[in-house]
Motif scaffolding. Structure first.
Motif, PDB file in Angstrom:
ATOM      1  N   LEU A   1      47.795 -36.776  22.644  1.00  0.00           N
ATOM      2  CA  LEU A   1      46.790 -35.719  22.742  1.00  0.00           C
ATOM      3  C   LEU A   1      45.813 -35.990  23.875  1.00  0.00           C
ATOM      4  O   LEU A   1      45.513 -35.108  24.691  1.00  0.00           O
ATOM      5  N   HIS A   2      45.320 -37.201  23.918  1.00  0.00           N
ATOM      6  CA  HIS A   2      44.381 -37.573  24.981  1.00  0.00           C
ATOM      7  C   HIS A   2      45.049 -37.478  26.343  1.00  0.00           C
ATOM      8  O   HIS A   2      44.486 -36.905  27.289  1.00  0.00           O
ATOM      9  N   ALA A   3      46.253 -38.011  26.460  1.00  0.00           N
ATOM     10  CA  ALA A   3      46.951 -38.001  27.745  1.00  0.00           C
ATOM     11  C   ALA A   3      47.215 -36.571  28.213  1.00  0.00           C
ATOM     12  O   ALA A   3      47.073 -36.252  29.406  1.00  0.00           O
ATOM     13  N   ALA A   4      47.573 -35.686  27.286  1.00  0.00           N
ATOM     14  CA  ALA A   4      47.881 -34.307  27.666  1.00  0.00           C
ATOM     15  C   ALA A   4      46.641 -33.586  28.193  1.00  0.00           C
ATOM     16  O   ALA A   4      46.737 -32.805  29.154  1.00  0.00           O
TER      17      ALA A   4
ATOM     18  N   SER B   1      47.207 -35.501  38.157  1.00  0.00           N
ATOM     19  CA  SER B   1      47.210 -36.590  37.180  1.00  0.00           C
ATOM     20  C   SER B   1      48.627 -36.958  36.762  1.00  0.00           C
ATOM     21  O   SER B   1      49.483 -36.097  36.557  1.00  0.00           O
ATOM     22  N   THR B   2      48.863 -38.252  36.645  1.00  0.00           N
ATOM     23  CA  THR B   2      50.144 -38.781  36.154  1.00  0.00           C
ATOM     24  C   THR B   2      49.940 -39.564  34.858  1.00  0.00           C
ATOM     25  O   THR B   2      50.696 -40.468  34.536  1.00  0.00           O
ATOM     26  N   PHE B   3      48.904 -39.198  34.113  1.00  0.00           N
ATOM     27  CA  PHE B   3      48.515 -39.967  32.934  1.00  0.00           C
ATOM     28  C   PHE B   3      49.372 -39.567  31.727  1.00  0.00           C
ATOM     29  O   PHE B   3      48.982 -38.774  30.887  1.00  0.00           O
ATOM     30  N   VAL B   4      50.543 -40.159  31.640  1.00  0.00           N
ATOM     31  CA  VAL B   4      51.458 -39.916  30.519  1.00  0.00           C
ATOM     32  C   VAL B   4      51.156 -40.909  29.396  1.00  0.00           C
ATOM     33  O   VAL B   4      50.359 -41.834  29.554  1.00  0.00           O
ATOM     34  N   ASP B   5      51.822 -40.700  28.259  1.00  0.00           N
ATOM     35  CA  ASP B   5      51.543 -41.520  27.074  1.00  0.00           C
ATOM     36  C   ASP B   5      51.687 -43.009  27.355  1.00  0.00           C
ATOM     37  O   ASP B   5      50.895 -43.837  26.880  1.00  0.00           O
ATOM     38  N   GLU B   6      52.723 -43.377  28.115  1.00  0.00           N
ATOM     39  CA  GLU B   6      52.963 -44.792  28.396  1.00  0.00           C
ATOM     40  C   GLU B   6      51.777 -45.416  29.135  1.00  0.00           C
ATOM     41  O   GLU B   6      51.467 -46.600  28.913  1.00  0.00           O
ATOM     42  N   ARG B   7      51.135 -44.647  29.969  1.00  0.00           N
ATOM     43  CA  ARG B   7      49.981 -45.189  30.692  1.00  0.00           C
ATOM     44  C   ARG B   7      48.769 -45.332  29.767  1.00  0.00           C
ATOM     45  O   ARG B   7      47.960 -46.240  29.965  1.00  0.00           O
TER      46      ARG B   7
ATOM     47  N   ALA C   1      37.819 -33.627  22.038  1.00  0.00           N
ATOM     48  CA  ALA C   1      37.134 -32.498  21.404  1.00  0.00           C
ATOM     49  C   ALA C   1      38.156 -31.408  21.124  1.00  0.00           C
ATOM     50  O   ALA C   1      39.040 -31.143  21.954  1.00  0.00           O
ATOM     51  N   PHE C   2      38.027 -30.758  19.964  1.00  0.00           N
ATOM     52  CA  PHE C   2      39.007 -29.755  19.539  1.00  0.00           C
ATOM     53  C   PHE C   2      38.389 -28.366  19.471  1.00  0.00           C
ATOM     54  O   PHE C   2      37.234 -28.197  19.071  1.00  0.00           O
ATOM     55  N   GLU C   3      39.196 -27.383  19.848  1.00  0.00           N
ATOM     56  CA  GLU C   3      38.915 -25.978  19.590  1.00  0.00           C
ATOM     57  C   GLU C   3      39.977 -25.516  18.606  1.00  0.00           C
ATOM     58  O   GLU C   3      41.139 -25.302  18.977  1.00  0.00           O
ATOM     59  N   GLY C   4      39.590 -25.417  17.325  1.00  0.00           N
ATOM     60  CA  GLY C   4      40.590 -25.200  16.291  1.00  0.00           C
ATOM     61  C   GLY C   4      41.516 -26.395  16.232  1.00  0.00           C
ATOM     62  O   GLY C   4      41.072 -27.537  16.089  1.00  0.00           O
ATOM     63  N   ASP C   5      42.816 -26.134  16.372  1.00  0.00           N
ATOM     64  CA  ASP C   5      43.792 -27.234  16.370  1.00  0.00           C
ATOM     65  C   ASP C   5      44.149 -27.706  17.775  1.00  0.00           C
ATOM     66  O   ASP C   5      44.965 -28.614  17.933  1.00  0.00           O
ATOM     67  N   ASP C   6      43.555 -27.086  18.780  1.00  0.00           N
ATOM     68  CA  ASP C   6      43.894 -27.409  20.168  1.00  0.00           C
ATOM     69  C   ASP C   6      42.955 -28.458  20.743  1.00  0.00           C
ATOM     70  O   ASP C   6      41.731 -28.355  20.593  1.00  0.00           O
ATOM     71  N   ALA C   7      43.536 -29.466  21.413  1.00  0.00           N
ATOM     72  CA  ALA C   7      42.730 -30.465  22.118  1.00  0.00           C
ATOM     73  C   ALA C   7      42.165 -29.822  23.385  1.00  0.00           C
ATOM     74  O   ALA C   7      42.918 -29.359  24.241  1.00  0.00           O
ATOM     75  N   ALA C   8      40.837 -29.768  23.482  1.00  0.00           N
ATOM     76  CA  ALA C   8      40.188 -29.010  24.552  1.00  0.00           C
ATOM     77  C   ALA C   8      39.570 -29.886  25.629  1.00  0.00           C
ATOM     78  O   ALA C   8      39.456 -29.461  26.787  1.00  0.00           O
TER      79      ALA C   8
ATOM     80  N   PRO D   1      37.925 -41.517  32.471  1.00  0.00           N
ATOM     81  CA  PRO D   1      37.524 -40.232  33.040  1.00  0.00           C
ATOM     82  C   PRO D   1      37.050 -39.279  31.947  1.00  0.00           C
ATOM     83  O   PRO D   1      37.225 -39.536  30.756  1.00  0.00           O
ATOM     84  N   MET D   2      36.489 -38.149  32.357  1.00  0.00           N
ATOM     85  CA  MET D   2      36.185 -37.031  31.458  1.00  0.00           C
ATOM     86  C   MET D   2      36.843 -35.788  32.022  1.00  0.00           C
ATOM     87  O   MET D   2      36.755 -35.521  33.220  1.00  0.00           O
ATOM     88  N   GLY D   3      37.539 -35.039  31.166  1.00  0.00           N
ATOM     89  CA  GLY D   3      38.199 -33.825  31.646  1.00  0.00           C
ATOM     90  C   GLY D   3      38.240 -32.756  30.580  1.00  0.00           C
ATOM     91  O   GLY D   3      38.255 -33.046  29.376  1.00  0.00           O
ATOM     92  N   VAL D   4      38.255 -31.506  31.025  1.00  0.00           N
ATOM     93  CA  VAL D   4      38.383 -30.348  30.135  1.00  0.00           C
ATOM     94  C   VAL D   4      39.698 -29.655  30.461  1.00  0.00           C
ATOM     95  O   VAL D   4      39.991 -29.367  31.631  1.00  0.00           O
ATOM     96  N   HIS D   5      40.491 -29.406  29.455  1.00  0.00           N
ATOM     97  CA  HIS D   5      41.781 -28.738  29.616  1.00  0.00           C
ATOM     98  C   HIS D   5      41.580 -27.405  30.341  1.00  0.00           C
ATOM     99  O   HIS D   5      40.652 -26.645  30.035  1.00  0.00           O
ATOM    100  N   ARG D   6      42.445 -27.115  31.268  1.00  0.00           N
ATOM    101  CA  ARG D   6      42.304 -25.898  32.090  1.00  0.00           C
ATOM    102  C   ARG D   6      42.257 -24.623  31.245  1.00  0.00           C
ATOM    103  O   ARG D   6      41.680 -23.618  31.667  1.00  0.00           O
ATOM    104  N   ASP D   7      42.843 -24.647  30.039  1.00  0.00           N
ATOM    105  CA  ASP D   7      42.853 -23.453  29.193  1.00  0.00           C
ATOM    106  C   ASP D   7      41.602 -23.311  28.341  1.00  0.00           C
ATOM    107  O   ASP D   7      41.473 -22.309  27.609  1.00  0.00           O
ATOM    108  N   HIS D   8      40.695 -24.276  28.426  1.00  0.00           N
ATOM    109  CA  HIS D   8      39.510 -24.255  27.551  1.00  0.00           C
ATOM    110  C   HIS D   8      38.207 -24.387  28.337  1.00  0.00           C
ATOM    111  O   HIS D   8      37.181 -24.737  27.761  1.00  0.00           O
ATOM    112  N   ARG D   9      38.251 -24.093  29.614  1.00  0.00           N
ATOM    113  CA  ARG D   9      37.053 -24.239  30.440  1.00  0.00           C
ATOM    114  C   ARG D   9      36.096 -23.068  30.248  1.00  0.00           C
ATOM    115  O   ARG D   9      36.496 -21.974  29.859  1.00  0.00           O
ATOM    116  N   GLY D  10      34.826 -23.329  30.543  1.00  0.00           N
ATOM    117  CA  GLY D  10      33.808 -22.295  30.444  1.00  0.00           C
ATOM    118  C   GLY D  10      33.337 -22.021  29.034  1.00  0.00           C
ATOM    119  O   GLY D  10      32.670 -21.005  28.796  1.00  0.00           O
TER     120      GLY D  10
END
Length: 284
Positions: free
Chosen positions: A159-162, A171-177, A195-202, A220-229
């Motif tokens: 979840l975190h890597a995704a 980013s090349t941050f896959v689970d193995e990394r 952080a979650f929006e419903g069941d989605d990792a945001a 790092p800190m990042g926000v999923h492209r589908d949950h910005r704003g």
């Protein structure tokens, strides 16, 4: 003066030194969390990217080749105006034969107000693009971020890597990394949060403590492209500050390119104070 590339077992000594050198009020500098985040490439790759300088058995400087042409670098607080050390460091970083930096255009990220940095400018190095450091004091309790936050362990590393992959284009941050990062010694005092929006990792962040009473780092800190704003950047940053306070950190620090005005605004909205800009030193 001895320049070394430590082996895997020697990395822990460098990490311990970086912990000891972190103090509130000191210039923004290489943090043990920076080494911890690089550890996603594995222990051997991290050891190959670290350089240390010692005199009479004592570590006085630690560098991390964060990129082939970028050395992130810091010096023991009581040695930042040491003339002998500064001149040796300059010789080592300017000579490709020493194995620190290659020939051609290179950059160094080092603390301000050191004799080493003065010598670089005297020798024609120039300031590169500016960065903005930010800091939040953790003396007082941090409010609840207002969204569901989970601490991520190995079983939910995907979840975190995704989220990180969906936050940064290259980013090349896959689970193995994630698992490689978590196996490193700096991660003993780190946490990954989502952080979650419903069941989605945001949104996601990793926080790195340098020990009780010392500044902790967000990287790092990042926000999923589908949950910005939707406020998830602020929420995960507030959660990061709460986590660092629970780990005993005196403050939370982060640094972002100054052109990334959205990130600066997010950190400020989360209670971070914007500090004076800093810049890498560049040799053209």
């Amino acid at each position: 003066m001895t320049l070394e590339t430590p082996d895997v077992t020697g990395l822990d000594e460098a990490v311990r030194a970086l912990r000891e050198w972190q103090h509130d009020g000191s210039p923004f500098q290489l943090h043990p969390g920076d080494v911890g985040w690089f550890w996603r490439f594995g222990a051997e790759a991290t050891a190959a990217a670290v350089r240390t300088w010692r005199r009479d058995g004592r570590l006085l400087a630690v560098g991390l080749l964060d990129e082939p042409d970028l050395l992130r670098f810091t010096i023991a607080p009581d040695a930042r105006h040491d003339e002998e050390l500064a001149r040796q460091l300059v010789e080592d970083v300017e000579d490709p034969e020493r194995g620190v930096l290659p020939a051609g255009t290179v950059r160094i990220d080092s603390p301000r107000d050191t004799r080493f940095q003065e010598l670089l400018f005297e020798r024609g190095w120039q300031s590169a693009d500016p960065w903005t450091p930010l800091r939040r004091d953790l003396a007082e309790p941090v409010p609840d971020p207002g969204v569901r936050i989970e601490v991520i362990g190995p079983e939910r590393a995907h979840l975190h890597a995704a989220v990180i992959r969906a936050s940064f284009e290259r980013s090349t941050f896959v689970d193995e990394r994630w698992h490689a990062m978590a196996a490193g010694s700096p991660y003993a005092d780190a946490r990954c949060l989502v952080a979650f929006e419903g069941d989605d990792a945001a949104a996601a962040v990793t926080v790195w403590s340098a020990g009780p009473g010392r500044p902790g780092l967000l990287e790092p800190m990042g926000v999923h492209r589908d949950h910005r704003g939707r406020g998830y950047g602020k929420a995960i940053t507030v959660a990061a500050a709460r986590a660092l306070r629970e780990l005993g950190s005196s403050s939370a620090v982060v640094c972002t390119p100054s052109f990334n005005t959205g990130a600066v605004a997010t950190y400020r909205a989360a209670g971070f104070t914007q500090l004076p800009e800093i810049a890498d030193q560049r040799r053209a």
